[in-house]
Design a protein around this motif. Sequence first.
Motif, PDB file in Angstrom:
ATOM      1  N   PHE A 122    -103.035   0.672 -63.837  1.00  0.00           N
ATOM      2  CA  PHE A 122    -103.861   1.486 -62.934  1.00  0.00           C
ATOM      3  C   PHE A 122    -103.617   2.978 -63.127  1.00  0.00           C
ATOM      4  O   PHE A 122    -104.563   3.780 -63.131  1.00  0.00           O
ATOM      5  CB  PHE A 122    -103.568   1.089 -61.481  1.00  0.00           C
ATOM      6  CG  PHE A 122    -104.396   1.827 -60.468  1.00  0.00           C
ATOM      7  CD1 PHE A 122    -105.666   1.393 -60.140  1.00  0.00           C
ATOM      8  CD2 PHE A 122    -103.902   2.971 -59.834  1.00  0.00           C
ATOM      9  CE1 PHE A 122    -106.444   2.085 -59.206  1.00  0.00           C
ATOM     10  CE2 PHE A 122    -104.671   3.661 -58.902  1.00  0.00           C
ATOM     11  CZ  PHE A 122    -105.954   3.211 -58.592  1.00  0.00           C
ATOM     12  N   GLU A 123    -102.363   3.369 -63.270  1.00  0.00           N
ATOM     13  CA  GLU A 123    -102.018   4.790 -63.296  1.00  0.00           C
ATOM     14  C   GLU A 123    -102.160   5.450 -64.665  1.00  0.00           C
ATOM     15  O   GLU A 123    -102.475   6.634 -64.761  1.00  0.00           O
ATOM     16  CB  GLU A 123    -100.573   4.980 -62.805  1.00  0.00           C
ATOM     17  CG  GLU A 123    -100.346   4.614 -61.348  1.00  0.00           C
ATOM     18  CD  GLU A 123    -101.036   5.571 -60.384  1.00  0.00           C
ATOM     19  OE1 GLU A 123    -101.337   6.712 -60.795  1.00  0.00           O
ATOM     20  OE2 GLU A 123    -101.267   5.173 -59.232  1.00  0.00           O
ATOM     21  N   SER A 124    -101.911   4.723 -65.735  1.00  0.00           N
ATOM     22  CA  SER A 124    -101.857   5.355 -67.062  1.00  0.00           C
ATOM     23  C   SER A 124    -103.167   6.000 -67.507  1.00  0.00           C
ATOM     24  O   SER A 124    -103.129   7.111 -68.069  1.00  0.00           O
ATOM     25  CB  SER A 124    -101.374   4.341 -68.101  1.00  0.00           C
ATOM     26  OG  SER A 124    -102.202   3.196 -68.130  1.00  0.00           O
ATOM     27  N   PRO A 125    -104.348   5.383 -67.270  1.00  0.00           N
ATOM     28  CA  PRO A 125    -105.584   6.049 -67.714  1.00  0.00           C
ATOM     29  C   PRO A 125    -105.814   7.400 -67.034  1.00  0.00           C
ATOM     30  O   PRO A 125    -106.363   8.327 -67.641  1.00  0.00           O
ATOM     31  CB  PRO A 125    -106.682   5.045 -67.344  1.00  0.00           C
ATOM     32  CG  PRO A 125    -105.989   3.739 -67.181  1.00  0.00           C
ATOM     33  CD  PRO A 125    -104.629   4.074 -66.662  1.00  0.00           C
ATOM     34  N   LYS A 126    -105.376   7.520 -65.790  1.00  0.00           N
ATOM     35  CA  LYS A 126    -105.592   8.774 -65.053  1.00  0.00           C
ATOM     36  C   LYS A 126    -104.759   9.909 -65.638  1.00  0.00           C
ATOM     37  O   LYS A 126    -105.102  11.088 -65.449  1.00  0.00           O
ATOM     38  CB  LYS A 126    -105.253   8.574 -63.576  1.00  0.00           C
ATOM     39  CG  LYS A 126    -106.150   7.541 -62.890  1.00  0.00           C
ATOM     40  CD  LYS A 126    -105.960   7.543 -61.382  1.00  0.00           C
ATOM     41  CE  LYS A 126    -104.619   7.028 -60.961  1.00  0.00           C
ATOM     42  NZ  LYS A 126    -104.479   6.930 -59.489  1.00  0.00           N
TER      43      LYS A 126
END
Length: 344
Positions: free
Chosen positions: A64-68
């Motif tokens: 969830f966090e890595s693409p952002k």
Amino acid sequence: MGPHPAVAAIRLAVRRVLHDLLTEHRTTAALPHALSHEPPPPPLVLVACSGGADSMALASALAFESPKLGIRAGGVTVDHGLQPGSDVRAAEVVLRLRELGLDPVDSVAVTVGRAGGPEAAARDARYAALDTAAERHGAAAVLLGHTRDDQAETVLLGLARGSGVRSLSGMAAVSGAGGRYRRPFLELDRQTARKACMVQSLPVWDDPHNADPAYTRSRLRHEGLPALEKALGKGVVEALARTAQLSRDDADALDSWATQAEATVRDAAGQLECAKLYALPPAVRRRVLRRAAIAAGAPAGSLFARHLEEVDRLITGWRGQGAINLPGKVVARRQGGRLVIRQG
């Protein structure tokens, strides 16, 4: 409406670690690309995933966090081959990680030896596999799902071994060569991770070894800690986790002191001088002795407090005693006011 509090907690923990990694990456990766004026490639972060609740919660938060943050995210699962169907379970974990959007995803089969007992042997094989996977993919870090409960268990196991303040410091948030391993969940309890999986409908595999009383950590988890909480009240896990951090701070300071002191207790030929060693505080002196034994070839994982106490008596309780045999075929003896530690 925002995410469930458990999901929010695990995502925040992972986000903090990814921010730190991104800052480090920009600093270290910018120099090789400075002349070409090209931005450094985004870092790759792997999650070590067994399929259990802790690591599945970690994998979902990383996805969830890595693409952002513009970070590439992958995963690796290790098949220890200790149970029938372990290869099937590993394949299922790979599928779940890919469904989360992680790429690359590896399954690595290992052969678990016997050195140090079954738990230590499995751990050694697992970390060797994770190291190999990280190097093969050029990963900036590998995330591990150890929780505050795992930390409390580690502190108690260290206390039982009687190995000193370093063993009470538990697991570091950052460890391994170059800070490869990161543990975002050390301040979160195991129940938070399990709840995060439940509310996200993430399938979880419960390793039967975790409930097998043949394993020391399993007995501690299901018998020892509950007994402590019954006798002392709630909050034992949190207190043990705080002890780990305080002990780590103390151990780091003593290690730094020992590093500086080591140069002052050697003669011109590099030999350790017993009189100068005697003048050091015991905690510092034993660290100097430990460093010397490891440098001579004693395996760090096999060098225990009782070994160092015997060597220390060559300094503090000299009565003409003979050589001390240490792991790794290392021998310590006192000769003419010098402490000689070398492979015998």
